[in-house]
Design an enzyme around this catalytic site. Structure first.
Site, mmCIF file in Angstrom:
data_model
loop_
_atom_site.group_PDB
_atom_site.id
_atom_site.type_symbol
_atom_site.label_atom_id
_atom_site.label_comp_id
_atom_site.label_asym_id
_atom_site.label_seq_id
_atom_site.Cartn_x
_atom_site.Cartn_y
_atom_site.Cartn_z
ATOM 1 N N CYS A 123 -46.446 -57.836 111.198
ATOM 2 C CA CYS A 123 -47.344 -57.894 110.043
ATOM 3 C C CYS A 123 -48.802 -57.973 110.496
ATOM 4 O O CYS A 123 -49.325 -56.986 111.014
ATOM 5 C CB CYS A 123 -46.932 -59.055 109.141
ATOM 6 S SG CYS A 123 -47.553 -58.940 107.451
ATOM 7 N N HIS A 166 -40.890 -58.735 108.377
ATOM 8 C CA HIS A 166 -40.826 -59.974 109.145
ATOM 9 C C HIS A 166 -39.416 -60.263 109.633
ATOM 10 O O HIS A 166 -38.650 -60.961 108.955
ATOM 11 C CB HIS A 166 -41.260 -61.152 108.268
ATOM 12 C CG HIS A 166 -42.708 -61.223 107.959
ATOM 13 N ND1 HIS A 166 -43.580 -62.005 108.692
ATOM 14 C CD2 HIS A 166 -43.448 -60.610 107.015
ATOM 15 C CE1 HIS A 166 -44.806 -61.894 108.194
ATOM 16 N NE2 HIS A 166 -44.759 -61.043 107.179
ATOM 17 N N GLU A 222 -38.614 -62.334 111.898
ATOM 18 C CA GLU A 222 -38.501 -63.769 112.216
ATOM 19 C C GLU A 222 -38.195 -64.589 110.961
ATOM 20 O O GLU A 222 -37.824 -65.755 111.056
ATOM 21 C CB GLU A 222 -39.786 -64.263 112.897
ATOM 22 C CG GLU A 222 -40.952 -64.618 111.982
ATOM 23 C CD GLU A 222 -41.624 -63.430 111.296
ATOM 24 O OE1 GLU A 222 -41.043 -62.323 111.311
ATOM 25 O OE2 GLU A 222 -42.717 -63.610 110.742
#
Lengths: 237, 745, 79
Positions: free
Chosen positions: A86, A203, A205
Site C-alpha cells: 500500500c 494488504h 498482512e
C-alpha cells in the site's frame, strides 16, 4: 531470518506487518526507524502501509527521501527481497525502485473491503508458494490505488512478466466492476525487472487469520521464507 | 464595573455570573481573565445545566477502573488490562464545515483516549442527518463521512461500526457523536492531574493559532481590514500531526517520566492548565511567550482561548525533562517547557514574566455555576402518545411496505458509508459483515470487545425517560447478540436549548431513564458528554440520548453475527412481538408520523436475555443472533438473510395485539418491541434454547426454518410477505447509494 | 523573493478529480464549462537575491519534490 519493517512518521500498518510476521508466521521481525541509515540484520525488508507524512504533497513523496531509503535501495540492488504494501508500494514508486505512479481512485473515494486478487506470476520471492491464476481474498484500504504507467512502460511490464497481481471478480476474471480503483489493466501489484522488489496495494498482512476475515495473505510471507531457504544464504546489509 | 453589558454578552456571561466571578476572585477580572471564565463557564466546559442531573447516574461497579471526571472512563477486562473509552459530540461545527467539523471531532475523542495512556483501537460513530431528498443534507452527510474517514484512516485507527438515522429535525442540526475505545494496562493509565510542586509543565504538539476563539474580540477596537484577517479561523484537523503525537505520548508515558497528561480540546490551554491543577489540588503557572505560535502578534487572551488542534499538556517529573524532550524530538514534535506546578492552587498566566492573569483554578472549574434549570412537562403529550386512527386507516400491502422499509435510509445498508472507512487497520477487527455490534479482539488474550452505539430520537420525543431506557437496552442487547457481556457504558446527550423548561424536562427525564436502565443492566456510566443548544429558530432536534455500551467476549470464537449460516437451521424468537408501532420506522416512513408510545421495556427480562445470549454463544448453542429494532420482525428476519449469498427463511407467527389501532398486519410485521431477538440454532440445539429461555422466565418460540431463496412470513397461517432474498437485498443494499449518488453503487 | 509553482497532470493522465468537478459544474448548470483539470499551486518564499537564482531554485525544488515527473509537469513563475 529477520524481517525488517521500516517505520516512517505516519506509517500505521507497521504494527500489522510486525504482528503477522512474528505472531502468525513465527519469524523474528524488527522495526527500523526511517531516520536510521542502516537496516541492521535484515533478510527481508517490508515497507508497510499507512499515511507516511500524512500523504501530504503526494503519497510516498516525502518518505522516499528518508535516510533509510539509501539502505533499502542498496539492499534491493543486491537482490534482497523487498515488499512494499500500500503506502510502501507508493514509496517504492516515488523513489523509482518500481516503475509507474499512483493516482487517486477513479471515483475519488477511499475504499475498504475484501477484494479478489489473482496471482499472475510465481517467479518472485513473494509468490513462489502460489499457483498461477490463484485468487487470494485480500483487504484493500486506500484512496490512491489507481496505478498508472505510461504506454511504453506498461507494455514492457506486461511483456516482461512484471505484473504480479491483478484485481479479479469471484470467478477469477478481470472485469471493470472488479477493479476497485480504476488501476490500468486492473494492476494490483508489480515487480521490478529482477523480480526481487514487489509492490502491491492490497494488504496481505491484514489477511493472515481466519477470524479477521481470511488467511489468504499468509502465503505471501510463507513464500519469502521458502525463497530464502531455497537460496540457502541470508542477506546481511 | 470594568466591563460593560455588551462585553459580557459577547463572552456569554450573565450579570449574575459576572458577580459570582468578582466574589470568587475578590476583585473585577481583567479582559484576559474574563476570557478564561467565558470559556470555562460555558455550557460545553462546565456542564452547568446538566451537572445536577448527571450526578444521579450510576458510576460505580466492580469492574470500574475510572469513572467520570477524567478525560475518559475505564473498565477492567481481565489480565491486568483495561478498556478506556468515551463518546463525544461535535455537532455544531459539523454543520458549519462538515468535513473539518467531523474530522476534528474524531481527533478530539482520540486524544481523550491516548491522554490516559491507552492505545486507541476502535472508533464508532452515531450520526443524525436531515432527510436525503434535500441537497443540503446530502452535502452534510458526504462531508461528515469524508471527514470521519479522512481523519480516522490517516491516523490508523479503524472505524468499525456506528449507526445513522434520518429525521427532519436534524436538518441544520446534524449530530456527529464519536466513540473511541483503547486498551491499556491498569498500571499504564495516566490521569489528568498536576502534582509535585516545581514539576515542569510541558506543551507538546502543533503550534497555537487563532482557531476557534469563540467570537470574542480583543478589546473595543473597531473592525477594519487587518482585524478581518485576524478573525478566528475554522479548525482544521491534522491527523498526521496527531499520529505523531499519539506515538510520542504513548512512548513517553511508558517511561513513567510524566505524572499527568491532558489534551487541549475545548477551551484549549485554559482548560488543560486549570483542570490538571484543580484535580491535583495544586497550582499551575505558565508563560505564554514560550508557547509555540503559528501567527505573529498573538495576545495572551488569544493564546489561552485558542482551540488549535493536536496539542497536549504534560506534567513532567522534575529531572526527567531531557528524556521527554528526546522522545518528542525523535518524532519531530515541539516539546516546550512553558511553566511549572506551584502550591497556591491558582492559574497564573504570564507574558514574558509579567503576570497577565491570576485566579484560583477552582474558580474556573469546580466553582463554576451549577444551575437547577426549571423543567416542566410540555402540553399535548397525551395526544402525542395517541396514534390518530384516521391517519393510518389505509396502508400499503405488507410486501410493499416491507420493501419501502428496507430502502428507507435509516434501515438500508450503510455500506456506502463504511466502505470509506478503513475498518481493518491494526488487525483486530473481527470479520465485519453481519455484525450487529462492532467487535475487536484483544491481542495477547483470547478475548474480544463488542461495542455498540444506539439511541432512537423518536422514542425519546414521545417519552424521554422511556426512550433513554430503550437506548441503553438496545446498545446492551446489540452487544449481547454479538456474544459480549455488557460491562460499561458512556453517554452522549444531544438536546435543544436547556433554558427552555420543556427541553430541560426532556433532559431530566432522559438522565433518569439512563440511570434506571444502567443500574438494572449492570452497565455503569464511566463518562460522557452533553451537547445542548441543538436547535435552529426555536425548533429543537428530537431529544437524542446516544448510549455506547462495551461488552466483554470471553473468547473470540464465541462471537456471533446476525447472519443465517446455512439452510435447515431453526429460527427461534426470544421475547415477543407486542405489535407496538409507537415511534416506529413504519409509522414514520409509511405515514409520516411520530406518534404513539415507545415500546414497553422489562429491564429484568432484558438483563436475563443478555446473559442467556452470551452463555449460548459461548457454548455454541446458537449460530446467530439479531435484535428486532427498526422495522420490526420482518426487517430483522430479512437482515439475517442479507450477505449470505441469497439464503432465505420461512417463518410462521401469530397475530400480535393491535397496539395503536393500526389496521392490518403492520403491527405484527413491523411493530418494534423491545427485548426481542431472533436466533438461529441447529435443530438439536433449539430445544435447549427454548427450555433455558422459559426457565429464565423469557417467552420463546420456534417460528420457522432457514432455507430456500425467499423471505416468507405467514401470519395466522396465511402468507403475508413472500419476497425473493435477491430482490429484497437489492433494494436494501442499493438505497443509500441511490439517494446520495443518484445511482446504485 | 517569491516563486510560484504550478503543477499539473500530464495531458495523457486520467484526472478523476477534475472529471468529478466538471460533472458537478454541469449538474449546477454550467454547461459552458467543458473539461476541468485539477492541479496544485505552491508559493515558495526564497532567501535568494536574484530572479535568476529564484527561478533555478524553484525549478530544482519542483523537479525533485513538488512534481512527480511520471505523471506531472510544472511551470515556475518568479515575482
Amino acid at each position: 531470518m529477520t524481517f525488517a519493517v521500516v517505520v516512517f512518521p505516519g506509517s500505521n500498518s507497521d504494527h500489522d506487518a510486525h504482528y503477522a510476521v512474528e505472531h502468525v508466521l513465527g519469524q523474528p521481525a524488527r522495526f527500523v526507524w526511517h531516520k536510521d541509515t542502516s537496516l541492521g540484520t535484515a533478510d527481508v525488508v517490508i515497507l508497510p502501509g499507512g499515511f507516511s507524512h500524512g500523504d501530504y504533497l503526494r503519497t510516498g513523496a516525502i518518505a522516499r527521501f528518508s535516510p533509510i531509503m539509501a539502505a533499502v535501495r542498496d539492499f534491493a540492488d543486491a537482490g534482497g527481497p523487498v515488499l512494499g504494501i500500500c503506502n510502501g508500494f507508493q514509496i517504492l514508486l516515488e523513489c523509482g525502485l518500481l516503475p509507474g505512479a499512483m493516482l487517486r481512485n477513479r471515483d475519488v473515494r477511499f475504499h475498504c473491503g475484501f477484494v479478489g486478487v489473482r496471482v499472475e506470476r510465481t517467479d518472485t520471492p513473494f509468490t513462489n508458494r502460489c499457483t498461477v491464476g490463484q485468487v487470494l481474498h485480500l483487504p484493500i484500504a486506500h484512496g490512491e490505488g489507481n496505478y498508472y504507467a505510461p504506454p511504453d512502460t506498461l507494455a514492457a511490464l506486461e511483456a516482461d512478466g512484471q505484473v504480479i497481481f491483478r484485481y479479479v471478480d469471484e470467478a477469477g476474471e478481470v472485469t471493470e466492476a472488479a477493479n476497485p480503483n480504476g488501476s490500468i489493466h486492473s494492476i494490483a501489484g508489480i515487480s521490478n525487472g529482477s523480480k526481487n522488489v514487489v509492490g502491491l496495494m492490497p494488504h496481505p498482512e491484514r489477511a493472515c487469520e481466519a477470524c479477521l476475515g481470511g488467511a489468504d495473505g499468509l502465503v505471501v510471507f510463507q513464500s519469502v521464507v521458502h525463497a530464502l531457504h531455497e537460496r540457502g544464504t541470508l542477506q546481511r546489509v | 464595573m470594568t466591563h460593560d453589558a455588551a462585553v459580557l454578552a459577547r463572552h456569554g456571561l450573565t450579570p449574575d455570573e459576572y458577580a459570582r466571578i468578582v466574589q470568587l476572585i475578590g476583585r473585577e477580572p481583567n479582559l484576559t481573565e474574563l476570557g478564561l471564565f467565558s470559556v470555562m463557564w460555558s455550557e460545553h466546559c462546565s456542564y452547568k445545566s446538566s451537572r445536577v442531573h448527571l450526578k444521579t447516574l450510576p458510576t460505580e461497579g466492580a469492574r470500574v477502573v475510572q469513572g467520570p471526571g477524567e478525560n475518559a472512563g475505564a473498565v477492567d477486562i481481565g489480565d491486568g488490562l483495561a478498556a478506556v473509552f468515551k463518546i463525544e459530540s461535535h455537532n455544531h461545527p459539523s454543520f458549519i464545515e462538515p468535513y473539518q467539523g467531523a474530522a476534528t471531532g474524531v481527533g478530539g475523542i482520540i486524544r481523550d483516549i491516548f491522554t490516559m495512556g491507552a492505545r486507541p483501537i476502535a472508533l464508532l460513530d452515531a450520526l443524525r442527518f436531515g432527510p436525503m431528498d434535500d441537497g443540503l443534507n446530502r452535502r452534510v452527510l458526504k462531508g461528515v463521512v469524508a471527514g470521519i474517514g479522512g481523519y480516522g484512516n490517516s491516523i490508523g485507527i479503524p472505524t468499525v461500526g456506528g449507526e445513522v438515522m434520518f429525521d427532519e429535525s436534524y436538518r441544520g442540526n446534524p449530530l456527529v457523536n464519536v466513540f473511541c475505545l483503547g486498551i491499556a494496562r491498569h498500571s499504564e493509565i495516566v490521569k489528568g492531574h498536576a502534582s509535585g510542586v516545581g514539576n515542569p509543565v510541558y506543551y507538546v504538539g502543533a503550534k497555537t493559532g487563532r482557531d476557534g476563539i469563540h467570537g470574542a474580540t480583543m478589546a473595543s477596537a473597531e473592525f477594519d481590514e487587518s482585524s478581518a484577517e485576524k478573525r478566528p479561523a475554522v479548525q482544521v484537523g491534522d491527523p498526521f500531526m496527531e499520529k505523531l503525537l499519539l506515538e510520542a505520548c504513548l512512548e513517553v508515558m511508558r517511561g513513567e517520566a510524566v505524572v499527568g497528561v491532558q489534551d487541549m480540546g475545548a477551551a484549549g490551554l485554559t482548560c488543560a492548565t486549570s483542570e490538571t491543577g484543580s484535580r491535583g489540588s495544586v497550582g499551575v503557572q505558565i508563560d505564554v511567550a514560550r508557547v509555540p505560535q503559528r501567527e505573529p502578534g498573538m495576545t495572551p487572551y488569544e493564546i489561552m482561548l485558542s482551540e488549535s488542534q493536536e496539542r497536549m499538556l504534560l506534567i513532567v517529573k522534575r529531572g526527567r525533562e531531557a528524556e521527554v524532550e528526546r522522545v518528542f524530538e525523535k518524532w519531530d514534535l515541539h516539546a516546550v517547557r512553558i511553566g511549572e506546578v506551584t502550591n497556591d492552587q491558582r492559574l497564573r498566566v504570564m507574558e514574558h514574566g509579567v503576570v497577565v492573569a491570576d485566579v484560583p483554578n477552582r474558580a474556573l472549574t469546580d466553582e463554576a455555576p451549577v444551575y437547577h434549570r426549571p423543567y416542566r412537562e410540555p402540553e399535548g403529550r397525551a395526544d402525542l402518545q395517541r396514534i390518530p386512527a384516521e391517519a393510518v386507516a389505509a396502508g400499503p400491502k405488507p410486501t410493499d411496505a416491507f420493501l419501502s422499509l428496507l430502502s428507507t435510509p435509516t434501515i438500508a445498508s450503510k455500506r456506502w458509508i463504511y466502505r470509506q472507512y478503513d475498518h481493518v487497520v491494526q488487525t483486530n477487527t473481527v470479520a465485519l459483515d453481519g455484525l450487529t455490534a462492532a467487535v475487536v479482539r484483544v491481542k495477547g488474550t483470547t478475548r474480544a470487545l463488542a461495542m455498540s452505539v444506539d439511541g432512537n430520537g423518536r422514542y425519546s420525543a414521545l417519552d424521554p425517560r422511556q426512550g433513554a431506557k430503550l437506548a441503553v437496552a438496545e446498545a446492551a442487547r446489540n452487544v449481547a447478540c454479538a456474544g459480549g457481556l455488557p460491562i460499561g457504558a458512556t453517554n452522549c446527550l444531544n438536546f435543544g436549548n436547556p433554558e427552555r423548561p420543556d427541553i430541560m424536562w426532556q433532559f431530566a427525564e432522559a438522565v433518569a431513564g439512563i440511570g434506571e436502565a444502567c443500574r438494572a443492566l449492570d452497565t455503569p456510566i464511566t463518562g460522557g458528554n452533553v451537547s445542548f443548544y441543538n436547535e435552529t429558530d426555536g425548533r429543537a432536534i428530537l431529544p437524542t440520548p446516544i448510549l455506547g455500551v462495551v461488552g466483554l467476549v470471553a473468547d473470540v470464537s464465541h462471537v456471533r453475527t446476525r447472519l443465517f449460516s446455512e439452510a435447515g437451521l431453526d429460527i427461534v424468537i426470544l421475547g415477543e412481538g407486542r405489535g407496538e408501532l409507537g415511534g416506529s420506522e413504519y409509522l414514520k416512513t409509511i405515514h409520516g408520523l411520530i406518534r404513539g408510545r415507545p415500546p414497553v421495556l422489562d429491564l429484568a427480562r432484558e438483563h436475563a436475555l443478555a446473559r442467556l445470549l452470551v452463555d449460548w454463544a459461548s457454548r455454541g448453542v446458537i449460530r446467530s443472533a439479531h435484535d428486532c429494532a427498526e422495522g420490526g420482525l420482518a426487517v430483522t428476519l430479512a437482515e439475517c438473510c442479507f450477505d449470505t449469498g441469497g439464503l432465505g427463511a420461512e417463518v410462521s407467527i401469530g397475530r400480535a395485539p393491535n397496539d395503536g389501532g393500526v389496521p392490518g398486519l403492520a403491527s405484527t410485521l413491523f411493530g418494534e418491541s423491545a427485548t426481542c431477538v431472533l436466533v438461529s440454532a441447529a435443530p438439536g440445539d433449539a430445544p435447549v434454547v427454548l427450555r433455558e429461555a422459559h426457565a429464565a422466565g423469557l417467552p420463546a418460540a420456534r417460528i420457522g426454518r432457514t432455507g430456500g431463496s425467499a423471505i416468507r412470513i405467514a401470519v395466522d397461517g396465511e402468507i403475508a410477505i413472500d419476497c425473493s432474498v435477491g430482490e429484497a437485498e437489492a433494494r436494501w443494499s442499493g438505497a443509500l447509494a441511490k439517494a446520495l449518488d443518484g445511482r446504485a453503487a | 523573493m517569491k516563486a510560484r509553482v504550478f503543477v499539473t497532470l500530464k495531458p495523457s493522465v486520467f484526472d478523476p478529480q477534475g472529471q468529478t468537478i466538471a460533472e458537478a459544474l454541469h449538474s449546477l448548470g454550467y454547461n459552458d464549462v467543458g473539461d476541468v483539470r485539477q492541479g496544485k499551486y505552491f508559493e515558495l518564499d526564497l532567501k535568494v537575491a536574484s530572479t535568476g537564482a529564484a527561478q533555478r531554485l524553484a525549478e530544482d525544488v519542483a523537479d525533485r519534490v513538488l512534481a512527480n515527473p511520471v505523471i506531472e509537469s510544472f511551470r515556475v513563475e518568479v515575482a
